[in-house]
Design a protein around this motif. Structure first.
Motif, PDB file in Angstrom:
ATOM      1  N   GLN A  55      25.173   0.091 -42.086  1.00 24.27           N
ATOM      2  CA  GLN A  55      24.143   0.548 -43.028  1.00 24.27           C
ATOM      3  C   GLN A  55      22.875   1.044 -42.326  1.00 24.27           C
ATOM      4  O   GLN A  55      21.999   1.615 -42.960  1.00 24.27           O
ATOM      5  CB  GLN A  55      23.769  -0.596 -43.978  1.00 24.27           C
ATOM      6  CG  GLN A  55      24.907  -1.009 -44.892  1.00 24.27           C
ATOM      7  CD  GLN A  55      24.558  -2.222 -45.741  1.00 24.27           C
ATOM      8  OE1 GLN A  55      23.476  -2.785 -45.620  1.00 24.27           O
ATOM      9  NE2 GLN A  55      25.474  -2.630 -46.591  1.00 24.27           N
ATOM     10  N   VAL A  56      22.777   0.781 -41.026  1.00 26.34           N
ATOM     11  CA  VAL A  56      21.583   1.207 -40.291  1.00 26.34           C
ATOM     12  C   VAL A  56      21.632   2.713 -40.064  1.00 26.34           C
ATOM     13  O   VAL A  56      22.576   3.215 -39.462  1.00 26.34           O
ATOM     14  CB  VAL A  56      21.480   0.491 -38.922  1.00 26.34           C
ATOM     15  CG1 VAL A  56      20.253   0.989 -38.160  1.00 26.34           C
ATOM     16  CG2 VAL A  56      21.422  -1.014 -39.106  1.00 26.34           C
ATOM     17  N   MET A 233      17.899   0.352 -43.310  1.00 27.40           N
ATOM     18  CA  MET A 233      19.280   0.317 -43.793  1.00 27.40           C
ATOM     19  C   MET A 233      19.373   0.914 -45.186  1.00 27.40           C
ATOM     20  O   MET A 233      18.401   0.914 -45.950  1.00 27.40           O
ATOM     21  CB  MET A 233      19.785  -1.131 -43.843  1.00 27.40           C
ATOM     22  CG  MET A 233      19.656  -1.821 -42.510  1.00 27.40           C
ATOM     23  SD  MET A 233      20.467  -3.421 -42.514  1.00 27.40           S
ATOM     24  CE  MET A 233      19.932  -4.010 -40.907  1.00 27.40           C
ATOM     25  N   ASN A 235      22.306   0.574 -48.236  1.00 24.78           N
ATOM     26  CA  ASN A 235      23.593  -0.031 -48.609  1.00 24.78           C
ATOM     27  C   ASN A 235      24.389   0.824 -49.583  1.00 24.78           C
ATOM     28  O   ASN A 235      25.372   0.368 -50.151  1.00 24.78           O
ATOM     29  CB  ASN A 235      23.396  -1.457 -49.139  1.00 24.78           C
ATOM     30  CG  ASN A 235      22.662  -1.477 -50.478  1.00 24.78           C
ATOM     31  OD1 ASN A 235      22.524  -0.460 -51.153  1.00 24.78           O
ATOM     32  ND2 ASN A 235      22.189  -2.653 -50.855  1.00 24.78           N
TER      33      ASN A 235
END
Ligand SMILES: *[C@@H]1O[C@H](CO)[C@@H](O)[C@H](O)[C@H]1NC(C)=O
Ligand SMILES: *[C@@H]1O[C@H](CO)[C@@H](O)[C@H](O)[C@H]1NC(C)=O
Length: 241
Positions: A55-56, A233, A235
């Motif tokens: 997610q980064v 991040m 998601n």
């Protein structure tokens, strides 16, 4: 050492006696960005639930100040009220992370020893060596309600609320004037955020409040220089980058 490092950085580097390059890393499997999540090595670590480094999408070095005040009656400086919080410029080191995470950790630490950047929301910050090496990505400030904001332009914006905090490693992380490193944080997105669902503040240097309010006036803002890595991040619930 990569050839792109500025003379300033090399000079500062050679005078450093303690380095952060020994931070242990927790290496993920199958992450979009291939580097590990640093661990404090202390008795507590950020819980990071769920830890999903895929997610980064943006890794930055932040350089700025943490502000504190001594309201009447306080013995130690506090970070409350309209004139406190923090303000920083964040620089995109995502590509550099893929080459050498240890190098980015080192630059994060050194950044705190270099001149303070312009603390205005300028599009290209006058930010010393970081401005020469890395592009400015975000501006960090506290809004009128005291909410920490990270404005990363078309990459997103996050109005943050604290999920978790753990003490930073102490070795080699004190600021130039001896300030201890501010804690490592995990922050969630509040309403009004776009494109960023979580932000992690890690690999901190300096920034902690002085121990006492002695000699600090009631209206005075105590500014403590700091640097840190901020990892953004997404998601998938707030639009992909
Ligand atoms: C903190 O200090 C900086 C540097 O003087 C200043 O620009 C900023 O307005 C102060 N306040 C906040 C909320 O960061
Ligand atoms: C994604 O992040 C948002 C904002 O923090 C949160 O509300 C949501 O629950 C998260 N979703 C998942 C699947 O983690």
């Amino acid at each position: 050492m990569p050839s792109t490092i500025s003379k300033t950085l090399l000079l500062t580097f050679s005078t450093l006696t303690t380095l952060t390059s020994a931070l242990p890393h927790l290496t993920p499997r199958g992450a979009a960005i291939q580097f590990g999540f640093p661990l404090t090595g202390g008795s507590s670590e950020l819980p990071l639930t769920p830890l999903d480094l895929s997610q980064v999408f943006l890794v930055t070095i932040g350089r700025g100040v943490q502000n504190y005040t001594c309201p009447p009656g306080s013995t130690a400086p506090v970070q409350k009220g309209a004139s406190t919080g923090a303000i920083a410029q964040l620089f995109d080191v995502t590509a550099k992370m893929a080459q050498s995470q240890d190098f980015v950790d080192l630059v994060t630490n050194i950044a705190q020893r270099n001149p303070r950047p312009s603390l205005e929301d300028v599009s290209v910050a006058d930010a010393g060596l970081l401005n020469g090496e890395f592009e400015k990505a975000c501006f960090h400030f506290f809004d009128a309600e005291g909410t920490p904001v990270f404005d990363c332009g078309d990459k997103g914006i996050i109005l943050a609320s604290k999920l978790d905090s753990v003490p930073a490693p102490t070795e080699g992380t004190a600021g130039v004037e001896g300030a201890a490193a501010v804690p490592w944080l995990e922050l969630a997105a509040k309403e009004g955020s776009r494109g960023i669902t979580k932000i992690i503040r890690i690999v901190t240097t300096g920034g902690s409040a002085p121990a006492s309010c002695e000699g600090v006036g009631a209206d005075e803002v105590v500014q403590v220089d700091y640097s840190a890595q901020y990892w953004m991040m997404n998601n998938g619930t707030m639009g992909s980058m």
